[in-house]
Design a protein around this motif. Structure first.
Motif, PDB file in Angstrom:
ATOM      1  N   TYR B 157       0.840  -1.445   0.017  1.00 38.67           N
ATOM      2  CA  TYR B 157       0.135   0.050   0.115  1.00 38.67           C
ATOM      3  C   TYR B 157       0.758   1.422  -0.011  1.00 38.67           C
ATOM      4  N   ARG B 160       2.104   1.956  -3.390  1.00 41.39           N
ATOM      5  CA  ARG B 160       0.857   2.499  -4.424  1.00 41.39           C
ATOM      6  C   ARG B 160       0.103   4.038  -4.019  1.00 41.39           C
ATOM      7  N   LEU B 161       0.401   4.442  -2.684  1.00 40.15           N
ATOM      8  CA  LEU B 161      -0.242   5.664  -2.343  1.00 40.15           C
ATOM      9  C   LEU B 161       0.866   6.647  -2.670  1.00 40.15           C
ATOM     10  N   ASN B 164       0.447   7.210  -6.070  1.00 44.02           N
ATOM     11  CA  ASN B 164      -0.739   7.878  -6.754  1.00 44.02           C
ATOM     12  C   ASN B 164      -0.647   9.445  -6.422  1.00 44.02           C
ATOM     13  N   LEU B 165      -0.094   9.682  -5.243  1.00 42.68           N
ATOM     14  CA  LEU B 165       0.234  11.180  -4.831  1.00 42.68           C
ATOM     15  C   LEU B 165       0.991  11.907  -5.515  1.00 42.68           C
ATOM     16  N   PHE B 170      -5.432  12.149  -6.543  1.00 39.21           N
ATOM     17  CA  PHE B 170      -5.724  12.159  -5.071  1.00 39.21           C
ATOM     18  C   PHE B 170      -6.923  11.320  -4.987  1.00 39.21           C
ATOM     19  N   ASN B 172      -7.790   8.545  -6.363  1.00 40.19           N
ATOM     20  CA  ASN B 172      -7.425   6.969  -6.499  1.00 40.19           C
ATOM     21  C   ASN B 172      -6.161   6.963  -5.205  1.00 40.19           C
ATOM     22  N   SER B 173      -5.890   7.827  -4.595  1.00 37.06           N
ATOM     23  CA  SER B 173      -5.079   7.766  -3.362  1.00 37.06           C
ATOM     24  C   SER B 173      -5.925   7.522  -2.245  1.00 37.06           C
ATOM     25  N   GLU B 176      -7.264   3.824  -2.406  1.00 41.55           N
ATOM     26  CA  GLU B 176      -6.261   2.721  -2.250  1.00 41.55           C
ATOM     27  C   GLU B 176      -6.205   2.775  -0.450  1.00 41.55           C
ATOM     28  N   THR B 177      -6.145   4.127   0.219  1.00 43.92           N
ATOM     29  CA  THR B 177      -6.352   4.155   1.539  1.00 43.92           C
ATOM     30  C   THR B 177      -7.565   3.455   2.073  1.00 43.92           C
ATOM     31  N   THR B 211       5.240   6.400 -12.292  1.00 43.02           N
ATOM     32  CA  THR B 211       5.284   7.833 -12.151  1.00 43.02           C
ATOM     33  C   THR B 211       6.135   8.705 -12.736  1.00 43.02           C
TER      34      THR B 211
END
Lengths: 206, 305
Positions: B157, B160-161, B164-165, B170, B172-173, B176-177, B211
Motif C-alpha cells: 500500500y 501505491r499511495l 498515486n500522490l 488524489f 485514487n489515493s 487505495e487508503t 510515475t
C-alpha cells in the motif's frame, strides 16, 4: 443569435446521433457475438472440436482477417509479393490467428466478460470489454472499422498490447534478416500451433 | 515514517551498495551491447549494429524478397504502383498508423544481450519457477495461495499511495487508503479483499516507473533483467525506490530472509497463473521481440491510465 445556436446544436446533435446509432449498433454486434462465444464456452455437453468449429463460425463474419494480415505485414513488405505469395500469406496468417484465439480460450474457466462501452475514434469504433477473473480485471479492446455496410474488427488490444502491432514488429525483425520464404516457414512452425502444419516439435522459439 | 526515515537517513549504507550494484550491472550491460558483434541467438550476421541504426530502411539488408528500396516512401510509390493493394483508403490509413507507432520502439541497442537474457529467463521459468509453482499448487489449496498473494499485495500500500500522490491522483489515493483500511481490518491483515468484493473499491497499482512515465520520462532502451524479466532503462531505475517501499525491505533485517521471501512471493504468484506464460509464448514467432513489445505496449498503457 439564438436561432444560430439552435441550428448549431441541431446539426451537431444529428451528427452525434448518427454516431450514437452506429456506436450502439457496433456495441450490440460485439455483445451478441461475445455472449454466444461465452455461452459455448460454458456449455458442458459439447466436444471441444465441435465447440471450436462453432466459435469460428461466430467470429469469422466480424473479423477482417485479411486486412489484419495485410497491416500486420505492412505495406512495405506486402508490395513486392506476388499474388500467389499474398494469398498464401493471408491463408497461413489467418489460420494462425484463429488457432491462437482458440488456444487462448482454453484458459477460460468461468470468467465473466463485461462489454462496457463503444468509443468513436477517427471514424472507427472501439469496443471496450473486461474479462473479470478472480484476482484481476483484464481490459480487451476490439477495434472496428466500417467495411461497406458492415463493421469489422481489424485489431484486438489486450491490456494495451495490440495483436497487429506485435506481429508487425516481429515480421519486420524477421524480414530484416531473412527472406519472405523464411518468414512463411516460421509462421508454419514457430510457436505451438497445430492447424498450419503438424511439424511443430519444440515449444520455445529458438 | 520509520521507513521513510531509514530511506533518507538511516540506511544509506545498503542504499549505496544497491546503487553500486545497479551501476555495475548497467555498465556491464552497456559494455556487452556495444562491444561484441553479438554472436549467436538469431542476430544478423556481420553488421550487427549498422543495421539497427537504420530503422527506416526496412527490409534492406540481405533480404532477397524485398528489393533494395530507397528509404523515402514517395520514390518507391512511383516505381511500384502496379502491385500495391493498399489502394483502399482504410488499409493505407491503418498501415500508416501502425507504422507511426513502430518508430517509437525502434531503438534497441541491447538486443543481442536481451536475446540471451530472454533465453535465460525463459529456461529459468520453465525449469525452476514453473515446477516450483506447480509444487506449491499441489500442497496448498487455491484460497490459501490467493490469501497469501492478497496479504503481500496489501502490504505494498505505501508504494501505491506514494505513487498515486506523486501523480496527483488524489481520488485514487483515497480509494487505495480506504482499501488498505478495509482489507487490513475486515479482510484480516489483507488476506481477503472485501474492499473490492463488497464495497467496489478498486485497486490502483502505480509504481515509480509509471510515475516517471506520467511526468514525461520516456522508457529508454529495452533491457531484459536477469530473473526479473523485461524492463527498460526508466523502469530499471524505478526499481530502486520500489524496492525501498516494499515492507520486505524495511521489516526484515537479513538480506537472505528478504530474498527467500521475494522468491516465495514469486513462486506463489506463479502458482496462481500456471500455464499462462506458455500459452502467451505460443503466439510468438520470435520470443524476444514478442515479449519486448508485450512489455512496452502494456507499460505505455499503464502510464496513460
Amino acid at each position: 443569435m439564438r436561432t444560430l445556436t439552435l441550428a448549431v446544436i441541431l446539426i451537431l446533435g444529428t451528427g452525434f446521433l448518427s454516431y450514437a446509432d452506429e456506436k450502439a449498433e457496433v456495441l450490440q454486434l460485439a455483445k451478441s457475438r461475445i455472449d454466444r462465444v461465452v455461452g459455448l464456452l460454458r456449455s458442458k455437453g459439447i466436444s471441444k472440436v465441435e465447440r471450436n468449429k462453432k466459435i469460428i463460425t461466430i467470429i469469422n463474419p466480424i473479423f477482417d482477417f485479411a486486412l489484419m494480415a495485410k497491416i500486420s505485414l505492412g505495406r512495405k513488405h506486402w508490395r513486392p509479393l506476388s499474388a500467389q505469395e499474398r494469398k498464401e500469406f493471408i491463408d497461413l496468417f489467418v489460420l494462425r490467428l484463429q488457432e491462437s484465439y482458440l488456444d487462448k480460450l482454453d484458459l477460460y474457466t468461468d470468467e465473466e466478460v463485461v462489454v462496457e462501452e463503444a468509443v468513436t475514434v477517427k471514424k472507427r469504433i472501439h469496443v471496450l470489454t473486461h474479462l473479470v477473473t478472480k484476482d484481476d480485471k483484464l481490459e480487451m479492446v476490439y477495434k472496428f472499422y466500417k467495411s461497406g455496410n458492415n463493421w469489422k474488427i481489424y485489431d484486438v488490444v489486450i491490456l494495451g498490447v495490440s495483436v497487429v502491432q506485435t506481429y508487425r514488429s516481429q515480421f519486420r525483425g524477421i524480414l530484416k534478416n531473412t527472406s519472405f520464404a523464411d518468414l512463411m516457414e516460421q509462421l508454419r512452425t514457430k510457436g505451438g500451433f497445430t492447424i498450419p502444419t503438424k511439424k511443430f516439435k519444440k515449444a520455445s522459439a529458438s | 515514517m520509520t521507513f521513510l526515515g531509514r530511506l533518507i537517513i538511516g540506511d544509506t549504507k545498503s542504499a549505496n551498495q544497491l546503487w553500486f550494484t545497479l551501476a555495475l550491472v548497467i555498465f556491464l550491460f552497456f559494455g556487452c551491447a556495444s562491444q561484441n558483434g553479438i554472436p549467436g541467438t538469431g542476430t544478423p550476421p556481420g553488421n550487427g549494429e549498422s543495421t539497427r541504426e537504420a530503422p527506416q530502411q526496412l527490409g534492406k539488408s540481405g533480404s532477397e524478397a524485398a528489393p533494395a528500396a530507397p528509404p523515402g516512401d514517395k520514390s518507391e510509390e512511383d516505381s511500384e504502383k502496379i502491385s500495391d493493394e493498399f489502394e483502399d483508403e482504410m488499409a493505407a490509413e491503418l498501415d500508416k498508423e501502425f507504422a507511426e507507432k513502430e518508430l517509437d520502439e525502434v531503438s534497441d541497442p541491447f538486443s543481442g544481450y536481451n536475446r540471451s537474457m530472454t533465453v535465460f529467463n525463459d529456461k529459468l521459468y520453465t525449469w525452476v519457477l514453473d515446477p516450483a509453482g506447480r509444487g506449491l499448487r499441489f500442497v496448498l489449496p487455491e484460497y490459501s495461495r490467493r490469501g497469501i498473494a492478497n496479504f503481500f499485495d496489501n502490504l505494498l500500500y505505501p508504494l501505491r499511495l506514494i505513487n498515486n500522490l506523486l501523480q496527483a491522483k488524489f481520488a485514487n489515493s483515497g480509494e487505495e487508503t480506504l482499501r488498505f483500511v478495509t482489507n487490513t481490518t475486515i479482510g484480516v491483515f489483507g488476506l481477503w479483499d472485501p474492499a473490492d468484493k463488497w464495497f467496489g473499491l478498486e485497486a490502483h497499482d502505480e509504481d515509480f516507473g509509471q510515475t516517471l512515465g506520467y511526468w514525461g520520462v520516456g522508457p529508454g532502451p529495452h533491457i531484459v533483467l536477469p530473473f526479473l524479466g523485461p524492463s527498460n532503462l526508466r523502469d530499471m531505475f524505478a526499481l530502486v525506490p520500489d524496492y525501498y517501499l516494499d515492507p520486505a525491505t524495511y521489516y526484515i533485517d537479513s538480506e537472505k530472509d528478504q530474498l527467500a521471501l521475494r522468491v516465495f512471493k514469486e513462486v506463489n504468484k506463479t502458482s496462481l497463473h500456471i500455464g499462462e506464460y506458455e500459452n502467451l509464448k505460443r503466439d510468438a514467432l520470435d520470443l524476444y521481440p514478442f515479449l519486448r513489445d508485450v512489455y512496452e505496449q502494456n507499460r505505455a498503457k499503464l502510464i496513460l491510465e
